[in-house]
Motif scaffolding. Structure first.
Motif, mmCIF file in Angstrom:
data_model
loop_
_atom_site.group_PDB
_atom_site.id
_atom_site.type_symbol
_atom_site.label_atom_id
_atom_site.label_comp_id
_atom_site.label_asym_id
_atom_site.label_seq_id
_atom_site.Cartn_x
_atom_site.Cartn_y
_atom_site.Cartn_z
ATOM 1 N N PHE A 110 0.832 -1.199 0.000
ATOM 2 C CA PHE A 110 0.000 0.000 0.000
ATOM 3 C C PHE A 110 0.871 1.256 0.000
ATOM 4 C CE2 PHE A 110 -2.176 -3.304 2.414
ATOM 5 C CZ PHE A 110 -3.438 -3.344 1.839
ATOM 6 N N ALA A 111 0.340 2.339 -0.557
ATOM 7 C CA ALA A 111 0.977 3.651 -0.478
ATOM 8 C C ALA A 111 -0.112 4.702 -0.297
ATOM 9 C CB ALA A 111 1.797 3.949 -1.726
ATOM 10 N N SER A 112 0.173 5.695 0.528
ATOM 11 C CA SER A 112 -0.821 6.751 0.735
ATOM 12 C C SER A 112 -1.035 7.558 -0.542
ATOM 13 C CB SER A 112 -0.394 7.669 1.878
ATOM 14 O OG SER A 112 0.871 8.255 1.612
ATOM 15 N N TYR A 118 9.897 16.376 -2.474
ATOM 16 C CA TYR A 118 11.172 15.992 -1.871
ATOM 17 C C TYR A 118 11.167 16.334 -0.385
ATOM 18 C CZ TYR A 118 16.082 16.049 -0.593
ATOM 19 O OH TYR A 118 17.275 15.831 0.046
ATOM 20 N N GLY A 119 11.536 15.376 0.443
ATOM 21 C CA GLY A 119 11.579 15.577 1.887
ATOM 22 C C GLY A 119 10.296 15.211 2.601
ATOM 23 N N GLU A 120 9.217 15.057 1.856
ATOM 24 C CA GLU A 120 7.940 14.697 2.470
ATOM 25 C C GLU A 120 7.997 13.243 2.937
ATOM 26 O OE1 GLU A 120 3.187 14.564 1.193
ATOM 27 O OE2 GLU A 120 4.742 15.101 -0.257
ATOM 28 N N PRO A 121 7.454 12.931 4.117
ATOM 29 C CA PRO A 121 7.460 11.541 4.585
ATOM 30 C C PRO A 121 6.742 10.621 3.592
ATOM 31 C CG PRO A 121 6.882 13.017 6.380
ATOM 32 C CD PRO A 121 6.886 13.854 5.134
ATOM 33 N N ILE A 122 7.406 9.535 3.219
ATOM 34 C CA ILE A 122 6.844 8.573 2.270
ATOM 35 C C ILE A 122 6.157 7.455 3.051
ATOM 36 C CG2 ILE A 122 7.405 6.885 0.474
ATOM 37 C CD1 ILE A 122 9.767 8.702 -0.281
ATOM 38 N N GLU A 123 4.896 7.253 2.790
ATOM 39 C CA GLU A 123 4.122 6.247 3.514
ATOM 40 C C GLU A 123 3.826 5.068 2.595
ATOM 41 O OE1 GLU A 123 0.716 8.404 4.995
ATOM 42 O OE2 GLU A 123 1.731 8.754 6.911
ATOM 43 N N ILE A 124 4.633 4.026 2.738
ATOM 44 C CA ILE A 124 4.431 2.771 2.013
ATOM 45 C C ILE A 124 4.505 1.641 3.033
ATOM 46 C CG2 ILE A 124 5.399 1.181 0.303
ATOM 47 C CD1 ILE A 124 6.340 3.568 -1.298
ATOM 48 N N TRP A 125 3.536 0.782 3.029
ATOM 49 C CA TRP A 125 3.520 -0.305 3.998
ATOM 50 C C TRP A 125 2.983 -1.587 3.351
ATOM 51 C CZ3 TRP A 125 0.126 3.634 3.594
ATOM 52 C CH2 TRP A 125 -1.236 3.369 3.605
ATOM 53 N N THR A 126 3.231 -2.694 4.025
ATOM 54 C CA THR A 126 2.923 -4.007 3.468
ATOM 55 C C THR A 126 2.223 -4.877 4.502
ATOM 56 O OG1 THR A 126 4.856 -3.906 2.016
ATOM 57 C CG2 THR A 126 3.933 -6.076 2.418
ATOM 58 N N ARG A 127 1.331 -5.703 4.005
ATOM 59 C CA ARG A 127 0.639 -6.665 4.868
ATOM 60 C C ARG A 127 0.753 -8.058 4.259
ATOM 61 N NH1 ARG A 127 -5.064 -5.219 4.772
ATOM 62 N NH2 ARG A 127 -5.276 -6.667 3.034
ATOM 63 N N LEU A 128 1.211 -9.010 5.046
ATOM 64 C CA LEU A 128 1.249 -10.419 4.643
ATOM 65 C C LEU A 128 0.261 -11.166 5.527
ATOM 66 C CD1 LEU A 128 2.672 -12.653 2.916
ATOM 67 C CD2 LEU A 128 4.149 -13.027 4.914
ATOM 68 N N SER A 179 6.574 -1.466 7.375
ATOM 69 C CA SER A 179 6.610 -0.218 6.616
ATOM 70 C C SER A 179 7.993 0.006 6.000
ATOM 71 C CB SER A 179 6.266 0.970 7.515
ATOM 72 O OG SER A 179 4.934 0.900 7.968
ATOM 73 N N LEU A 180 8.001 0.665 4.851
ATOM 74 C CA LEU A 180 9.243 1.136 4.249
ATOM 75 C C LEU A 180 9.777 2.254 5.130
ATOM 76 C CD1 LEU A 180 11.074 0.993 1.639
ATOM 77 C CD2 LEU A 180 9.687 2.863 0.768
#
Length: 251
Positions: A110-112, A118-128, A179-180
């Motif tokens: 997933f990604a928001s 540039y510099g903005e928090p990157i929200e990428i996370w994973t569910r197994l 999360s990344l």
């Protein structure tokens, strides 16, 4: 999942709750104040006081830093102990997702959003998640979920996992979330530059401008999960691999 990094970060930041008493611990100190700025997750923090330079190291107020991360600071005078508490719960909504599945697990990335400044928090996370109605025991590398960052030059970086095997038990319906993180971006820079020794790498991290940020460009973030079932380890069976990718643009 936002990890208690504030505890680690706090070790390197001056523990200022009050502007007095902190300089009494040393017999001789070279210190001066200056109008420094503090930016946390691309947002300017109102420090409400000047920044200290003490013996060549810069120190910022812990309270301003912590409260910007929605934490709380308190001080026990009798114990001379500072306490930092930070919430580990967050609410995130994805607008981009990808998934892969077999007859046991589903790996969902997933990604928001797909575009960030540039510099903005990157929200990428994973569910197994275990999609079965039974208990599943698996074997995997030291980390079950791994992230890979591929840039416009077709260069791919990832955190190297240990060679030892680990095991996990998933009850019916269980899931693992990951999360990344900033460390993935630090490793990207180190791998891309290619340092020959740890001293050069540390020197780069200490002097580079925002090394925990991905530079502007187009990326593909790939997440993989590899595992074997109990009876497949001794039999030398191939790894089960689940893989999902999400496009990412840094402007």
């Amino acid at each position: 999942m936002k990890q208690k990094r504030i505890i680690l970060i706090a070790i390197t930041i001056i523990l200022f709750l009050c502007s007095s008493t902190m300089l009494a611990a040393s017999d001789k100190i070279s210190a001066y104040l200056f109008k420094g700025k503090l930016v946390v997750n691309n947002q300017m923090v109102d420090l409400k006081q000047d920044v200290f330079n003490i013996n060549g190291s810069v120190y910022v107020p812990l309270r301003a830093f912590t409260e910007r991360l929605r934490g709380h600071v308190s001080y026990n005078k009798d114990e001379q102990t500072i306490y930092v508490e930070q919430s580990t719960t967050t609410t995130k909504k994805s607008t981009v997702n990808a998934k892969d599945s077999d007859n046991i697990f589903t790996l969902h990335a997933f990604a928001s959003k797909s575009e960030y400044e540039y510099g903005e928090p990157i929200e990428i996370w994973t569910r197994l998640s275990n999609d079965t109605d039974r208990v599943v025991n698996i074997w995997h590398g030291s980390t079950l979920i791994n992230y890979y960052i591929t840039d416009e030059d077709d260069f791919t970086s990832h955190l190297l996992a240990g060679l030892e095997l680990g095991s996990s038990t998933f009850q019916a319906g269980d899931e693992l979330n990951m999360s990344l993180g900033r460390n993935d971006f630090l490793v990207y820079h180190l791998n891309k530059i290619g340092f020959d020794n740890i001293d050069d790498a540390n020197a780069y991290l200490n002097n580079a401008d925002r090394p925990s940020m991905l530079p502007p460009g187009e990326y593909t973030i790939t997440v993989k999960a590899e595992y074997k079932l109990d009876d497949e380890v001794e039999a030398g069976a191939q790894w089960h691999t689940l893989e999902a990718s999400i496009p990412l643009t840094i402007q």
